[in-house]
Enzyme design. Structure first.
Site, PDB file in Angstrom:
ATOM      1  N   ASP A 173      32.158  43.164  50.461  1.00  6.74           N
ATOM      2  CA  ASP A 173      32.881  43.887  51.590  1.00  6.74           C
ATOM      3  C   ASP A 173      33.079  43.392  52.673  1.00  6.74           C
ATOM      4  O   ASP A 173      34.353  43.564  53.098  1.00  6.74           O
ATOM      5  CB  ASP A 173      31.869  44.977  51.822  1.00  6.74           C
ATOM      6  N   GLY A 177      18.862  42.567  48.433  1.00  6.32           N
ATOM      7  CA  GLY A 177      19.453  43.691  48.511  1.00  6.32           C
ATOM      8  C   GLY A 177      19.261  44.324  50.046  1.00  6.32           C
ATOM      9  O   GLY A 177      18.364  45.099  50.321  1.00  6.32           O
ATOM     10  N   ARG A 178      19.957  43.420  50.980  1.00  6.33           N
ATOM     11  CA  ARG A 178      19.889  44.014  52.404  1.00  6.33           C
ATOM     12  C   ARG A 178      20.279  45.386  52.451  1.00  6.33           C
ATOM     13  O   ARG A 178      19.546  46.257  53.348  1.00  6.33           O
ATOM     14  CB  ARG A 178      20.634  43.197  53.158  1.00  6.33           C
ATOM     15  N   ARG A 182      31.458  31.764  55.505  1.00  7.52           N
ATOM     16  CA  ARG A 182      31.729  32.740  56.485  1.00  7.52           C
ATOM     17  C   ARG A 182      32.491  32.011  57.513  1.00  7.52           C
ATOM     18  O   ARG A 182      32.016  31.128  58.104  1.00  7.52           O
ATOM     19  CB  ARG A 182      30.358  33.175  56.941  1.00  7.52           C
ATOM     20  N   SER A 183      33.404  32.735  57.935  1.00  8.06           N
ATOM     21  CA  SER A 183      34.397  32.281  59.019  1.00  8.06           C
ATOM     22  C   SER A 183      34.346  33.068  60.268  1.00  8.06           C
ATOM     23  O   SER A 183      34.952  34.294  60.370  1.00  8.06           O
ATOM     24  CB  SER A 183      35.928  32.343  58.436  1.00  8.06           C
ATOM     25  N   GLY A 189       9.160  47.183  34.303  1.00 13.32           N
ATOM     26  CA  GLY A 189       8.012  48.067  34.272  1.00 13.32           C
ATOM     27  C   GLY A 189       7.290  48.309  35.459  1.00 13.32           C
ATOM     28  O   GLY A 189       6.239  48.427  35.356  1.00 13.32           O
ATOM     29  N   GLY A 234      28.874  35.431  50.145  1.00 13.23           N
ATOM     30  CA  GLY A 234      27.809  34.978  49.412  1.00 13.23           C
ATOM     31  C   GLY A 234      28.478  34.723  47.910  1.00 13.23           C
ATOM     32  O   GLY A 234      29.261  35.452  47.139  1.00 13.23           O
ATOM     33  N   ARG A 257      39.010  30.998  36.762  1.00 11.73           N
ATOM     34  CA  ARG A 257      39.605  30.771  35.662  1.00 11.73           C
ATOM     35  C   ARG A 257      40.757  31.382  34.952  1.00 11.73           C
ATOM     36  O   ARG A 257      41.741  31.278  34.607  1.00 11.73           O
ATOM     37  CB  ARG A 257      38.599  30.420  34.499  1.00 11.73           C
ATOM     38  N   ALA A 258      40.465  32.923  35.125  1.00 11.31           N
ATOM     39  CA  ALA A 258      41.143  33.993  34.386  1.00 11.31           C
ATOM     40  C   ALA A 258      42.341  34.177  35.443  1.00 11.31           C
ATOM     41  O   ALA A 258      43.464  34.345  35.149  1.00 11.31           O
ATOM     42  CB  ALA A 258      40.547  35.300  34.633  1.00 11.31           C
ATOM     43  N   THR A 304      29.809  39.933  43.975  1.00  7.34           N
ATOM     44  CA  THR A 304      28.762  40.140  44.615  1.00  7.34           C
ATOM     45  C   THR A 304      27.539  40.873  43.749  1.00  7.34           C
ATOM     46  O   THR A 304      27.741  41.430  43.005  1.00  7.34           O
ATOM     47  CB  THR A 304      28.833  40.968  45.809  1.00  7.34           C
ATOM     48  N   ILE A 305      26.404  40.042  44.303  1.00  6.93           N
ATOM     49  CA  ILE A 305      25.242  40.261  42.991  1.00  6.93           C
ATOM     50  C   ILE A 305      24.766  41.531  43.482  1.00  6.93           C
ATOM     51  O   ILE A 305      23.928  42.122  42.572  1.00  6.93           O
ATOM     52  CB  ILE A 305      24.052  39.345  43.015  1.00  6.93           C
ATOM     53  N   ASP A 306      25.193  42.233  44.648  1.00  5.94           N
ATOM     54  CA  ASP A 306      24.466  43.598  44.914  1.00  5.94           C
ATOM     55  C   ASP A 306      24.916  44.544  44.246  1.00  5.94           C
ATOM     56  O   ASP A 306      24.323  45.886  44.285  1.00  5.94           O
ATOM     57  CB  ASP A 306      24.624  43.634  46.529  1.00  5.94           C
ATOM     58  N   ASP A 326      27.266  46.645  45.241  1.00  6.25           N
ATOM     59  CA  ASP A 326      27.171  47.858  46.229  1.00  6.25           C
ATOM     60  C   ASP A 326      28.719  48.329  46.723  1.00  6.25           C
ATOM     61  O   ASP A 326      28.704  48.982  47.730  1.00  6.25           O
ATOM     62  CB  ASP A 326      26.406  47.231  47.260  1.00  6.25           C
ATOM     63  N   ARG A 372      44.937  31.040  34.928  1.00  9.68           N
ATOM     64  CA  ARG A 372      45.366  31.052  33.679  1.00  9.68           C
ATOM     65  C   ARG A 372      46.260  32.169  33.551  1.00  9.68           C
ATOM     66  O   ARG A 372      47.578  31.954  32.900  1.00  9.68           O
ATOM     67  CB  ARG A 372      44.481  30.837  32.666  1.00  9.68           C
ATOM     68  N   SER A 395      -3.782  45.999  37.270  1.00 12.23           N
ATOM     69  CA  SER A 395      -2.801  45.115  37.770  1.00 12.23           C
ATOM     70  C   SER A 395      -1.536  45.873  38.029  1.00 12.23           C
ATOM     71  O   SER A 395      -1.341  46.858  37.103  1.00 12.23           O
ATOM     72  CB  SER A 395      -2.429  43.753  37.076  1.00 12.23           C
TER      73      SER A 395
END
Length: 324
Positions: free
Chosen positions: A103, A171-172, A72-73, A186, A11, A21-22, A126-128, A130, A25, A216
């Site tokens: 992972d 967040g699986r 994904r392979s 909040g 992902g 980039r890092a 990864t955004i997770d 984890d 370079r 609410s």
């Protein structure tokens, strides 16, 4: 080592381009030839390599996604597929790899190293958030800010109409995005895979809020929660609230993967990209570079993949305390 390859896999996450980039370079700075491998392990098997120069990574630090593409392979999961990838790397003269991903990416890199001995260093993208061995992964900060922006807007309309919103975030297997958004947004309750919150507990919390004159409420649901996704949880709750709230569900989905990375993610990606090249050139292999207490760390793939990274109880308690 004279020539290395860099690729992104699994992902995508905001900040991957800053990491690429890092890497490019830093390699050039160290007088090492660097090659971009397109579409992850699929591109490695197909020999889809592109020489990278300093100008190849100009004007990408602010862009989401990945200029090297990702995939994904299934073929790489077979020995035959990995053998093809090894032969392509040999033919191109690539002696080491920088793998940017999560992972699944590191699992593939670990097996590949064990079978063919190609030195590999991983960068956690990864955004997770984890992965064990790093306080933060590339893309996590951007993802929670993207989700939080949507949650703030939903809270406005929830308040206007006296509604109960169930908002599903990614967040699986991990509740890091959910817990951060719950605290910063909040929320009255956060449901994550790491802790079991029953429907009865959920109903009790919502009813307590109603008795305290809350008109609410917001419940953040990680997509992998044991009670189901946001739609399933809302359906379970609906019959037990006796019409006290008008219930709505929002699934934020893939917007959390996109967008321009935050400054925090750009800086993190830049630090880890430099550290990965330096680790590879110093003889490190089969490891992930991470950051713990603002210091660069080296973590074996085995640990990064398999060791748990629990959410601190303090954060879980914060949601409960602050929702009164």
């Amino acid at each position: 080592m004279k020539k290395i390859g860099v690729f992104t896999s699994g992902g995508d996450a905001p900040g991957m381009n800053a990491a690429i980039r890092a890497v490019v370079r830093t390699a050039i700075y160290k007088e090492i030839e660097v090659v971009g491998i397109l579409r992850g392990y699929n591109g490695m098997i197909g020999g889809h390599f592109v020489p990278m120069q300093s100008h190849s990574v100009s004007n990408i630090i602010q862009r989401g996604g990945t200029i090297l593409k990702s995939a994904r392979s299934k073929e790489f999961m077979t020995y035959e597929g990995r053998k093809k990838a090894f032969e392509q790397l040999q033919k191109a003269g690539i002696e080491g790899l920088i793998a940017i991903g999560g992972d699944g990416t590191f699992t593939g890199a670990k097996v590949f190293y064990e079978e063919f001995g190609i030195p590999t260093v991983g960068i956690p993208g990864t955004i997770d958030n984890d992965l064990y061995g790093t306080d933060y992964t590339i893309g996590y900060d951007t993802a929670i800010n993207t989700a939080l922006d949507a949650i703030d807007k939903i809270r406005d309309t929830a308040d206007s109409h006296d509604r109960l919103f169930f908002i599903e975030v990614m967040g699986r297997d991990s509740g890091y995005i959910a817990i951060a958004c719950g605290i910063a947004g909040g929320a009255e309750l956060v449901m994550v895979p790491e802790t079991l919150t029953t429907i009865d507990e959920l109903v009790q919390t919502i009813n307590q809020g109603w008795r305290r004159s809350k008109t609410s409420s917001i419940v953040i649901v990680a997509e992998g929660d044991e009670e189901g996704n946001a739609h399933e949880i809302a359906a379970k709750v609906a019959g037990q609230l006796e019409g006290k709230y008008d219930i709505r569900v929002s699934t934020l989905g893939h917007i959390q993967r996109g967008g321009s990375p935050t400054a925090r993610d750009r800086i993190l990606a830049s630090r880890l990209g430099v550290a990965a090249v330096e680790a590879l050139l110093s003889g490190k292999q089969n490891i992930m570079v991470g950051i713990v207490n603002d210091e660069i760390t080296h973590v074996p793939f085995e640990d990064a993949i398999h060791k748990e990274k629990p959410i601190r109880q303090e954060l879980i308690d914060l949601v409960r305390i602050l929702s009164i």
